[in-house]
Design an enzyme around this catalytic site. Sequence first.
Site, PDB file in Angstrom:
ATOM      1  N   ALA A 187       0.807  -1.233   0.000  1.00  0.00           N
ATOM      2  CA  ALA A 187       0.000   0.000   0.000  1.00  0.00           C
ATOM      3  C   ALA A 187       0.833   1.272   0.000  1.00  0.00           C
ATOM      4  O   ALA A 187       0.443   2.286  -0.584  1.00  0.00           O
ATOM      5  CB  ALA A 187      -0.939  -0.014   1.206  1.00  0.00           C
ATOM      6  N   PHE A 193      -4.770   0.780   4.026  1.00  0.00           N
ATOM      7  CA  PHE A 193      -5.814   0.179   4.861  1.00  0.00           C
ATOM      8  C   PHE A 193      -5.378  -0.013   6.307  1.00  0.00           C
ATOM      9  O   PHE A 193      -6.145   0.131   7.231  1.00  0.00           O
ATOM     10  CB  PHE A 193      -6.211  -1.187   4.301  1.00  0.00           C
ATOM     11  CG  PHE A 193      -7.024  -1.093   3.055  1.00  0.00           C
ATOM     12  CD1 PHE A 193      -8.117  -1.928   2.871  1.00  0.00           C
ATOM     13  CD2 PHE A 193      -6.730  -0.182   2.063  1.00  0.00           C
ATOM     14  CE1 PHE A 193      -8.881  -1.839   1.719  1.00  0.00           C
ATOM     15  CE2 PHE A 193      -7.486  -0.102   0.910  1.00  0.00           C
ATOM     16  CZ  PHE A 193      -8.564  -0.932   0.739  1.00  0.00           C
ATOM     17  N   ARG A 194      -4.089  -0.317   6.489  1.00  0.00           N
ATOM     18  CA  ARG A 194      -3.643  -0.675   7.835  1.00  0.00           C
ATOM     19  C   ARG A 194      -2.863   0.431   8.535  1.00  0.00           C
ATOM     20  O   ARG A 194      -2.537   0.298   9.702  1.00  0.00           O
ATOM     21  CB  ARG A 194      -2.786  -1.945   7.779  1.00  0.00           C
ATOM     22  CG  ARG A 194      -3.602  -3.160   7.410  1.00  0.00           C
ATOM     23  CD  ARG A 194      -2.761  -4.406   7.331  1.00  0.00           C
ATOM     24  NE  ARG A 194      -3.600  -5.575   7.125  1.00  0.00           N
ATOM     25  CZ  ARG A 194      -4.134  -5.924   5.972  1.00  0.00           C
ATOM     26  NH1 ARG A 194      -3.890  -5.224   4.899  1.00  0.00           N
ATOM     27  NH2 ARG A 194      -4.911  -6.980   5.877  1.00  0.00           N
ATOM     28  N   HIS A 224      -3.416 -10.043  -4.316  1.00  0.00           N
ATOM     29  CA  HIS A 224      -4.722  -9.791  -3.709  1.00  0.00           C
ATOM     30  C   HIS A 224      -5.778  -9.418  -4.745  1.00  0.00           C
ATOM     31  O   HIS A 224      -6.801  -8.824  -4.424  1.00  0.00           O
ATOM     32  CB  HIS A 224      -4.595  -8.720  -2.615  1.00  0.00           C
ATOM     33  CG  HIS A 224      -3.721  -9.165  -1.473  1.00  0.00           C
ATOM     34  ND1 HIS A 224      -3.127  -8.297  -0.593  1.00  0.00           N
ATOM     35  CD2 HIS A 224      -3.329 -10.403  -1.075  1.00  0.00           C
ATOM     36  CE1 HIS A 224      -2.409  -8.993   0.301  1.00  0.00           C
ATOM     37  NE2 HIS A 224      -2.515 -10.264   0.020  1.00  0.00           N
ATOM     38  N   CYS A 231     -20.239 -18.821 -12.291  1.00  0.00           N
ATOM     39  CA  CYS A 231     -19.617 -19.400 -13.493  1.00  0.00           C
ATOM     40  C   CYS A 231     -18.200 -18.918 -13.741  1.00  0.00           C
ATOM     41  O   CYS A 231     -17.514 -19.413 -14.632  1.00  0.00           O
ATOM     42  CB  CYS A 231     -20.487 -19.132 -14.725  1.00  0.00           C
ATOM     43  SG  CYS A 231     -20.394 -17.433 -15.341  1.00  0.00           S
ATOM     44  N   CYS A 266     -25.308 -16.159 -16.486  1.00  0.00           N
ATOM     45  CA  CYS A 266     -25.976 -17.170 -15.658  1.00  0.00           C
ATOM     46  C   CYS A 266     -26.795 -16.552 -14.522  1.00  0.00           C
ATOM     47  O   CYS A 266     -27.433 -17.278 -13.762  1.00  0.00           O
ATOM     48  CB  CYS A 266     -24.942 -18.141 -15.090  1.00  0.00           C
ATOM     49  SG  CYS A 266     -23.978 -17.478 -13.727  1.00  0.00           S
ATOM     50  N   SER A 312       5.680  -1.715   1.945  1.00  0.00           N
ATOM     51  CA  SER A 312       4.941  -2.780   2.630  1.00  0.00           C
ATOM     52  C   SER A 312       5.488  -2.926   4.035  1.00  0.00           C
ATOM     53  O   SER A 312       6.697  -2.857   4.253  1.00  0.00           O
ATOM     54  CB  SER A 312       5.095  -4.108   1.886  1.00  0.00           C
ATOM     55  OG  SER A 312       4.512  -5.154   2.646  1.00  0.00           O
ATOM     56  N   ASN A 330      10.517   1.797   2.972  1.00  0.00           N
ATOM     57  CA  ASN A 330       9.240   1.969   3.677  1.00  0.00           C
ATOM     58  C   ASN A 330       9.383   3.120   4.671  1.00  0.00           C
ATOM     59  O   ASN A 330      10.443   3.328   5.237  1.00  0.00           O
ATOM     60  CB  ASN A 330       8.861   0.671   4.406  1.00  0.00           C
ATOM     61  CG  ASN A 330       7.389   0.607   4.743  1.00  0.00           C
ATOM     62  OD1 ASN A 330       6.533   0.808   3.870  1.00  0.00           O
ATOM     63  ND2 ASN A 330       7.061   0.347   5.989  1.00  0.00           N
TER      64      ASN A 330
HETATM   65 ZN   LIG Z   1     -22.084 -16.277 -14.282  1.00  0.00          ZN
END
Ligand SMILES: [Zn+2]
Length: 257
Positions: free
Chosen positions: A30, A41-42, A124, A135, A160, A196, A221
């Site tokens: 991040a 986020f952290r 991620h 599907c 679907c 990180s 960092n």
């Molecule tokens: Zn589908």
Amino acid sequence: MSEKQCNTEDIKKAADILINAHHAIAFTGAGISTESGIPDFRGPQGLWKQYSPELASIDYFLQHPKEFWLFYRMRMSTLFAAKPNRAHYAVAELEKMGIIKAVITQNVDGLHQAAGSSNVIELHGTMRRAVCLACGRTYPMDVVIKKIDSGQIPPLCDECGGILKPDTVLFGEPVKDFDRARELALMSDAVLVIGSSLSVYPAAYVPIFVKEMGGKVIIINMEPTELDYIADVIIQCKAGDAMTLLLKEIKDRLGIQ
Ligand SMILES: [Zn+2]
């Protein structure tokens, strides 16, 4: 609060390692995207200080897909407006120069590709896509946003009728492409970690694998990381500053304009 200056000696050491490496990779988190306006986020100002991480779990998604998508749609406005910054562009340029062979990222923002990196492993997942849970068909996120904005919440698969989920790894889901990441790490003799805290597994195994195979670990960092003890060079300053200086140092040594 004073901004930390990048240490010039450390930048030189990092350049040495990357120039002499036969197979170097980048590993990003991040912190490389905060200068693009994407919240960590952290981190101290992180999203999880404002919202419960439960909102980003697969259990919450399966139980409340409508609320999940409403929250996600709100966040996406900021995330989609984000542009790559100096650090992303420097990483892409190092790949074009053949110094870095691949980027393994924990980020879902797609900014490495936007900056021109071509060999990117997104552990991620990516928020640029959604996937049908029934599907497996994938949809570009702008198509999904249109569905949401026309009132289809949660958005559904055209094929679907299944529920679409952002193609990001939610809490409680396994990471993607980890075998490929491990394979790359095991064949690398240097890893450039950018932004990180190296506290999330299995992602943080990437630098550990490189170290275990006898390779060098460079960590850029703002804050100390959980794996500083395996680092050969630690550069504690802004990712954009560090990468600009590092790219210049490498180019100067190789006589590239
Ligand atoms: Zn589908």
